[in-house]
Design an enzyme around this catalytic site. Structure first.
Site, PDB file in Angstrom:
ATOM      1  N   LYS A  25      -6.762   1.024   4.630  1.00  0.00           N
ATOM      2  CA  LYS A  25      -5.590   1.585   3.967  1.00  0.00           C
ATOM      3  C   LYS A  25      -5.278   0.761   2.732  1.00  0.00           C
ATOM      4  CE  LYS A  25      -2.150   4.577   4.261  1.00  0.00           C
ATOM      5  NZ  LYS A  25      -2.208   4.766   2.804  1.00  0.00           N
TER       6      LYS A  25
ATOM      7  N   LYS B 114      -8.404  -1.244  -1.350  1.00  0.00           N
ATOM      8  CA  LYS B 114      -7.665  -1.162  -2.609  1.00  0.00           C
ATOM      9  C   LYS B 114      -8.607  -0.658  -3.688  1.00  0.00           C
ATOM     10  CE  LYS B 114      -3.373  -2.301  -3.892  1.00  0.00           C
ATOM     11  NZ  LYS B 114      -2.166  -2.199  -3.071  1.00  0.00           N
TER      12      LYS B 114
ATOM     13  N   ASN C 146      10.054   1.273  -9.254  1.00  0.00           N
ATOM     14  CA  ASN C 146      10.332   1.919  -7.974  1.00  0.00           C
ATOM     15  C   ASN C 146      10.781   0.913  -6.922  1.00  0.00           C
ATOM     16  OD1 ASN C 146      10.207   4.183  -6.005  1.00  0.00           O
ATOM     17  ND2 ASN C 146       8.545   2.966  -5.159  1.00  0.00           N
TER      18      ASN C 146
END
Length: 413
Positions: free
Chosen positions: A66, A102, A216
């Site tokens: 992930k 990544k 963000n």
């Protein structure tokens, strides 16, 4: 020091505490796979443009890999390798059944149109679609990408493999995304900042916070802490530092940012406008939250930092040499592999919902996130106290131990 060297340094400090052999350390550090591909598109004016894309898959001992998909001019193999490794330890620290990956494209997305970014994304998927998937490697948004890029990625991948929204996370809510995903990293940073200052005997209303990077993550962390009665005395973005010793009105800041054509703080009134690098040096500031790029706190500027607590909302914001200095000075650093794990945690929740074909409410997402982050914090806090090490070393020890155990159970000698 390059990014992967810094990750190796922190890994090695923790591995020493775990009495690991050199052979096992190398096995756990070495990525499973590294991919470098050519990404070619035709620009809006008809010219061809060529870019380099990367995907590093670090470890799959605990589950599918992930990690974020980053579009930034500094993306290269070394950075991707370092961040993939960080994702392995990060998912293990918060006890998600994942490994780390990544990647991204070395490009400045601000120089390209929306249509060009879409073509770039689809061309990248064409190159890597066979090595990613819901059971192998699940990308997510990162610097320079967002829910729209995730939607394009998913659509292009499904042209090869058929319908399966679990291939990627951070999607729009309308396209099987999870509610609360965009706020998740910032909310996690805010939650753990509250928990940490309580453990240190500090109170919210007297804890002055400065946030470097009001994108963000920084904006959601600021909003969460502002609502928790923390005085946010300074924030920054590429247009400079905005400072008010009595505390900024974060709601007003957010409205200004929303109204700005480029989403910046430029022109904000109600704050003193200082140079960009001024934020790190401000005094008095109790909690510093670096939420922009990595490597911003180095041996060259660490002596100018006055904060008692640093919460790493960005990946790798503190260089190893600076980290050693901060530890010697008694500064408490909440490491990135714990502090900013809220994003991957809610990405996991999104993946779970996609696999179950069932949608959670926002309240459930937030409750599960808070529970996961608090549980991980307790594990790290207890490990640090038990072994008399920093929170960073404790977090790495937990992450490495869990990956090591999974590898041994799978048959790694």
């Amino acid at each position: 020091m390059k990014a992967f060297e810094a990750t190796r340094y922190f890994f090695s400090k923790a591995a020493e505490q775990l009495d690991m052999s050199d052979e096992l350390k190398e096995a756990l550090l070495m990525p499973d796979r590294e991919i470098q591909v050519q990404v070619t598109i035709r620009r809006d004016d008809g010219r061809l443009a060529n870019f380099v894309g990367f995907r590093v898959q670090h470890d799959h001992a605990r589950g599918p890999m992930k990690g974020g998909l980053r579009y930034h001019q500094e993306v290269d193999l070394d950075e991707s390798r370092a961040l993939a490794s960080l994702m392995t330890w990060k998912t293990a620290v918060v006890n998600l059944p994942y490994g780390g990956a990544k990647g991204g494209i070395g490009v400045d997305p601000s120089q390209f149109s929306c249509n060009e970014i879409e073509r770039m994304t689809r061309a990248f998927v064409d190159q890597i679609h066979d090595i990613v998937g819901p059971d192998t490697d699940i990308p997510a948004p990162d610097m320079g990408t967002d829910h729209q890029v995730m939607s394009w990625f998913r659509n292009q991948w499904e042209k090869y493999h058929g319908f399966n929204p679990a291939v990627i996370t951070g999607k729009p809510v309308e396209e099987y995304g999870a509610k609360g995903r965009e706020e998740a990293t910032g909310r996690g940073v805010g939650t753990l900042t509250q928990k940490l200052i309580k453990r240190l005997g500090m109170t919210p209303d007297k804890t002055r916070v400065a946030i470097q990077g009001f994108g963000n993550v920084g904006s959601h962390a600021g909003k969460f802490l502002y609502e928790g009665q923390f005085p946010i005395v300074a924030v920054s973005d590429i247009t400079g530092t905005y400072y008010n010793e009595d505390g900024l009105n974060i709601q007003k800041l957010l409205r200004h940012k929303l109204a700005h054509p480029k989403g910046l703080l430029e022109g904000f009134e109600g704050a003193e406008h200082l140079p960009l690098d001024a934020l790190l040096k401000l005094d008095p500031v109790d909690v510093l939250i670096p939420a922009a790029l990595g490597g911003v706190i180095t041996e060259d500027n660490v002596d100018t930092i006055k904060a008692k607590v640093i919460v790493e909302a960005a990946n790798g914001p503190v260089h190893p040499g600076a980290d050693d200095v901060l530890n010697e000075r008694g500064v408490t650093v909440l490491p990135d592999i714990l502090a900013n794990a809220g994003g991957v945690t809610v990405s996991y929740f999104e993946w779970v919902q996609n696999r179950q074909h069932y949608r959670w409410s926002l309240d459930r997402v937030r409750q599960e996130l808070d529970h996961t982050m608090n549980e991980a914090f307790e594990d790290v806090w207890q490990m640090a106290g038990q072994h008399e090490v920093s929170l960073r070393t404790a977090a790495y020890m937990i992450g490495i131990s869990r990956v090591r155990r999974a590898s041994e159970l799978a048959g790694l000698a």
